[in-house]
Scaffold this active site. Structure first.
Site, PDB file in Angstrom:
ATOM      1  CG  ASN A  21      13.285  47.025  15.706  1.00  0.00           C
ATOM      2  OD1 ASN A  21      13.129  46.471  14.965  1.00  0.00           O
ATOM      3  ND2 ASN A  21      12.056  46.966  16.787  1.00  0.00           N
ATOM      4  CG  ASP A  22      17.571  48.735  20.839  1.00  0.00           C
ATOM      5  OD1 ASP A  22      17.386  49.922  20.535  1.00  0.00           O
ATOM      6  OD2 ASP A  22      17.128  48.280  21.879  1.00  0.00           O
ATOM      7  CB  CYS A  76      11.938  39.385  18.572  1.00  0.00           C
ATOM      8  SG  CYS A  76      13.155  39.993  19.880  1.00  0.00           S
TER       9      CYS A  76
END
Length: 752
Positions: free
Chosen positions: A623-624, A671
Site C-alpha cells: 500500500n505505502d 502484506c
C-alpha cells in the site's frame, strides 16, 4: 473582486436548493462583472446542455434552449474544456442564434466550463451589448466562480435536486477510498455530529402538526435554559450584558426566528433542517454587514442556533429507526455511531472524512462491513433515506442507482454469498498449486474481532498485526502491562502459528489524539520508525511488552515499519537486543524472536540486499510502496484513479525486492492489499514471494485461485504482464487470462 467572490460563495452555501443557488450566482456575477447578462447552462442527461438560469436573457427561455455538446459557442466551450473570450461573438463561426433568448443584442461573450472530476457539468456565461474584451481579471474571476459552482451542481445531480427541471439524477457516482471490502445496497441513515448546524441532514416531516409541537417544545426548553443561565450570572454581569439574555429569548419568539421556522415546517420540512436553514441565513446576513458590532452578532445567532439544535437532535435521536439494510453515512463516522445501529441491520458505511486506516475502517474490516472512506464530494446531508450502493472494493458510492446498476451489484452480492459458502470447504486444505507449489496464506489483523474470522478462514499465521490499534483506541499511551496483555491474547489465539507484530506505526494519516503530529506533508514526515527512534521510551516499552507476551509461546516476529536506511535498522535492533537482555536478567525465559523490516519506501527497495543481510525476513507493504513510487496519496479520493498497484513500476520493484532478498537467503512476504487480490496473488506467487498476507475476507478466494492453476501457468502470466506498459492493460490482461482459465467468479466481486 475577492470580496465579491467570498460573498457570493457564502450566499450560495446557504441557498435552499439548486434553483436558488443558480439565481444567486447569475445575479451576483452579473453585478460583480458589471455586464448585462449572466447565464448557466447545465448538461441535460441526454448528452446535451440546457439553459438553466439567467439574469439578462429572456427568463422564459430557461429549460427550453437545448444545445448539443458541439453546438454554438456554449458547445464550443464544452468541447474545448477551456474559456472562450470574444469581443464580437456574432462573427465567430460557431455562433448560433436562439430567438427565444433575445441574445442578438449582445456582442461580447465570455464562457467558462464548469468541470468536476474531469467532466464538463455545464458552462457559465457572461455577455454584454457593447463590444468588450473581458480582461484577465474578469476571466480568472469567472473561472474561480465556475470551480465553486461545480461542487454545487455535482451535489445537486447526486441528490435529485435537478428533478424539478426534468432531469432526474440517477446513478450519481462518488469516489472515495476503499475502507473495507464488499458490496452493500441499502438505505442511507445520516449521522450528524451533535449541534453542528452545517451538518444537519435534509428531511421531510410526515406529520406537520406533530413536528410543530416538537419544535415549540424545544424552544420552550431553550428559553428556560437561557433564563436560568441569565439568573445564575446576574450577580457577575452588568445590566447591558444581562440584556443579551433577554435578546436571546426574544429571538425565539414567533415574530422572529421561531416564526420563520414554523413557516418552513408547514411546507413539510423537518424542524432540525428548517431551523438550520433559518439560522444560517441570519448568520450570513450578519456576517456580511459593514458595521463591526452587527457582524459580531453572527456569533450570537450561531450560538443560539446550536442550543436549539441540540434539543431538536436529542429528541429526534430518541425516536430514530434503522431500516433493514442501513447504510450509515456521516462526515466523520465513529465507533460509537456504529454501536447505535443493531448488528443485523448495519449493511454498509460511508464516511466523508477519514482514510483506510481510520478507526472505523479498521473496525469495519474486522466486522466484514463494506465501507468507503474519504468520499469528500458526497453531499451527505442530502442523502437521508435515499438508496445507496457502497462498493468497498474500489471506494465508490452510488446514490439512487438505476435498475441496471442495481442489478449489477445485486448479482455481485449474490455471487459473494455463494462464493463464501462454496469456499468454506477449502479451510482445511493446503494452499498449493496443481503442481504442488506451496504458498502459506497469512492474515493482517488489528483487533481481537479479526481473530475468529481469520481462524475460520484457515489462516496459517499473522503477517501483520497493527500494534497501533490499541494506541488509537485509548486516550493515553497504554502501559507496558496493558500492551503485554493485548499482545498475549493475539499470540495465544494463533499459537503455534507465527504472529508478526509491527512496532508502533503512527504519523501520516494515523495520529494519536494525545500525541498529535501536525505537519504540512505528513506522509513524508515524522512517522513509523522515525517517531519511535526519537522516543526510545515508547519503543522500549512496546518491545518489552511483546517479548514478555511471547514467553512460553515463542511464535512472535517483530517487524519495523518505514525503514529507509541501514542506520535506522541497526538503531532499532540495538534497542530490541537491549530489551531482550534486560528481560533475561530479570528472569524471563524467552527466545529472541525473528526481526524483519517492512519494505514500503523506494529507498528500502534499492537497499533490499543490504537490509536482507541484516534481518531474518523482509515484508513488503504494498500500500505505502505503491503510494511512494507513484507519488499518489492513497487516501486522497481526488487522485484515487492514479493509485494502482498493477503499475509496471510497482511490479518491477516487487520483483527486485524478491530477487535481492533471496540472494541473501532471506524469506520475503507481502502484506498489502495487493496480496488479497486473487489475480495479483498469482503474479506475486510467480515472483517468488514466500508468504502472502491479507485481509481474512479475501483469504478463501486467493486460496481457491492458487489451487486452480499450476506454478508454470502463473509464471507464464507474469512473463506476459511484465512486457505491458500500463496498469489498465495489466489489469485487463490478468482478468481475461483468469476468465479463460474458468475462474471468473472468484474475480468478479473484486473487479466490480
Amino acid at each position: 473582486m475577492l470580496n465579491s467572490l467570498r460573498n457570493i460563495v457564502q450566499e450560495v452555501n446557504t441557498a435552499r436548493d439548486l434553483k436558488a443557488a443558480l439565481a444567486i450566482i447569475v445575479s451576483r456575477v452579473k453585478a460583480a462583472m458589471e455586464t448585462h447578462v449572466c447565464s448557466v447552462y447545465l448538461r441535460d442527461g441526454k448528452g446535451g446542455y440546457v439553459l438553466m438560469s439567467t439574469d439578462g436573457l429572456n427568463p422564459d427561455a430557461v429549460g427550453k434552449v437545448h444545445l448539443a455538446p458541439d453546438e454554438g459557442l456554449v458547445g464550443r466551450v464544452v468541447v474545448r474544456e477551456e474559456p472562450i473570450n470574444l469581443e464580437h461573438a456574432e462573427t465567430h463561426p460557431k455562433y448560433q442564434y436562439f430567438p427565444e433568448t433575445g441574445e442578438e443584442r449582445y456582442s461580447s461573450f465570455l464562457g467558462v466550463p464548469i468541470i468536476h472530476h474531469r467532466e464538463v457539468l455545464g458552462v457559465l456565461v457572461v455577455q454584454q451589448i457593447e463590444r468588450r474584451r473581458f480582461d484577465e481579471g474578469h476571466e480568472a474571476f469567472l473561472v474561480t466562480m465556475s470551480a465553486q459552482l461545480a461542487g454545487v451542481i455535482a451535489h445537486a445531480e447526486a441528490t435529485g435536486a435537478l428533478e424539478y427541471m426534468g432531469q432526474k439524477a440517477v446513478e450519481a457516482k462518488f469516489v472515495g477510498v476503499a475502507g473495507a471490502p464488499g458490496v452493500a445496497i441499502g438505505q442511507a441513515v445520516v449521522m450528524a455530529p451533535p449541534a453542528d448546524l452545517d451538518a444537519v441532514p435534509f428531511k421531510r416531516c410526515s406529520n406537520i402538526d406533530e413536528e410543530l409541537v416538537f419544535f415549540h417544545r424545544s424552544l420552550v426548553a431553550v428559553r428556560n435554559d437561557i433564563r436560568a443561565l441569565g439568573d445564575k450570572l446576574k450577580p457577575r454581569i452588568n445590566r447591558e450584558e444581562q440584556a443579551l439574555f433577554d435578546a436571546y429569548v426574544g429571538m425565539l419568539d414567533d415574530a422572529a426566528l421561531g416564526g420563520e421556522v414554523t413557516e418552513r415546517i408547514r411546507q413539510g420540512i423537518s424542524a432540525p433542517f428548517a431551523w438550520r436553514e433559518v439560522i444560517l441565513e441570519h448568520v450570513n446576513n450578519f456576517s456580511s454587514m459593514n458595521d463591526a458590532y452587527l457582524r459580531e452578532r453572527a456569533a450570537d445567532v450561531r450560538d443560539l442556533g446550536r442550543r436549539v439544535l441540540a434539543y431538536l437532535q436529542e429528541s429526534a435521536q430518541q425516536c430514530r429507526t434503522f431500516p433493514k439494510n442501513t447504510i450509515l453515512v456521516g462526515e466523520e463516522l465513529t465507533a460509537s455511531m456504529l454501536g447505535e445501529v443493531p448488528k443485523d441491520k448495519l449493511a454498509g458505511l460511508v464516511s466523508v472524512q477519514g482514510s483506510g486506516n481510520s478507526h472505523v475502517a479498521i473496525l469495519a474490516r474486522a466486522m466484514g462491513i463494506p465501507t468507503v472512506m474519504g468520499a469528500v464530494d458526497l453531499p451527505y446531508t442530502q442523502l437521508e433515506q435515499r438508496e445507496l450502493v457502497v462498493d468497498g472494493y474500489h471506494g465508490r458510492v452510488y446514490s439512487d442507482p438505476g435498475p441496471e446498476l442495481r442489478r449489477h451489484y445485486e448479482a455481485i452480492c449474490l455471487e459473494e454469498q455463494e462464493l463464501v459458502r462454496g469456499l468454506e470447504a477449502l479451510k482445511e486444505l493446503p494452499c498449493e498449486t496443481q503442481d504442488h507449489h506451496r504458498v502459506p496464506l497469512w492474515v493482517n489483523t488489528g483487533l481481537m474481532a479479526d481473530v475468529v474470522r481469520s481462524l475460520e478462514r484457515g489462516a496459517e499465521g499473522v503477517g501483520l498485526y497493527r500494534t497501533e490499534v490499541p494506541f488509537l483506541l485509548r486516550d493515553r499511551f497504554p502501559s507496558e502491562e496493558e500492551q503485554r496483555l493485548i499482545y498475549r491474547e493475539q499470540l495465544e489465539a494463533f499459537a503455534p502459528h507465527p504472529v508478526t507484530m509491527r512496532t508502533l506505526d503512527i504519523g501520516g494519516d494515523k495520529s494519536l489524539p494525545y500525541f498529535p503530529i501536525e505537519e504540512a506533508n505528513p506522509f513524508l514526515g515524522w512517522r513509523g520508525i522515525r517517531v519511535t527512534l526519537d522516543h526510545p521510551e515508547i519503543f522500549l516499552a512496546q518491545v518489552r511488552a511483546m517479548l514478555k507476551a511471547s514467553e512460553g509461546l515463542n511464535n512472535l516476529r517483530i517487524m519495523l515499519p518505514m525503514i529507509s536506511s541501514v542506520l535506522e535498522l541497526e538503531a532499532a535492533q540495538t534497542l530490541i537486543y537491549r530489551s531482550f537482555h534486560e528481560l533475561l536478567e530479570e528472569g524471563h525465559k524467552i527466545d529472541l524472536p525473528p526481526i524483519g523490516v517492512m519494505v514500503e519506501v523506494p529507498a528500502a527497495v534499492y537497499q533490499a540486499r543490504e537490509l536482507a543481510e541484516r534481518v531474518d525476513f523482509l515484508s513488503v507493504g504494498s500500500n505505502d510502496l505503491t503510494q511512494y513510487l507513484l507519488a499518489v496519496d492513497r487516501n486522497n479520493a481526488r487522485v484515487a484513479d492514479l493509485y494502482d498497484a498493477f503499475h509496471p513500476a510497482v511490479l518491477r520493484a516487487l520483483q527486485q525486492v524478491v530477487a535481492d532478498a533471496h540472494s541473501q537467503g532471506t524469506p520475503v512476504s507481502i502484506c498489502g492489499e495487493l496480496a488479497g487480490d486473487p489475480g495479483a496473488a498469482l503474479l506475486l506467487m510467480a515472483m517468488g514471494f514466500d508468504v502472502l498476507s491479507m485481509n481474512a475476507t479475501n483469504l478463501p478466494k486467493v486460496k481457491s485461485v492458487i489451487r486452480s492453476v499450476t506454478l508454470e501457468q502463473a509464471e507464464d502470466l507474469l512473463a506476459e504482464v511484465m512486457q505491458l506498459t500500463d496498469a489498465d492493460a495489466i489489469g485487463h490482461f490478468v482478468e481475461n487470462s483468469l476468465q479463460r482459465a474458468g475462474i471468473t467468479k472468484l474475480l468478479r466481486p473484486a473487479n466490480a
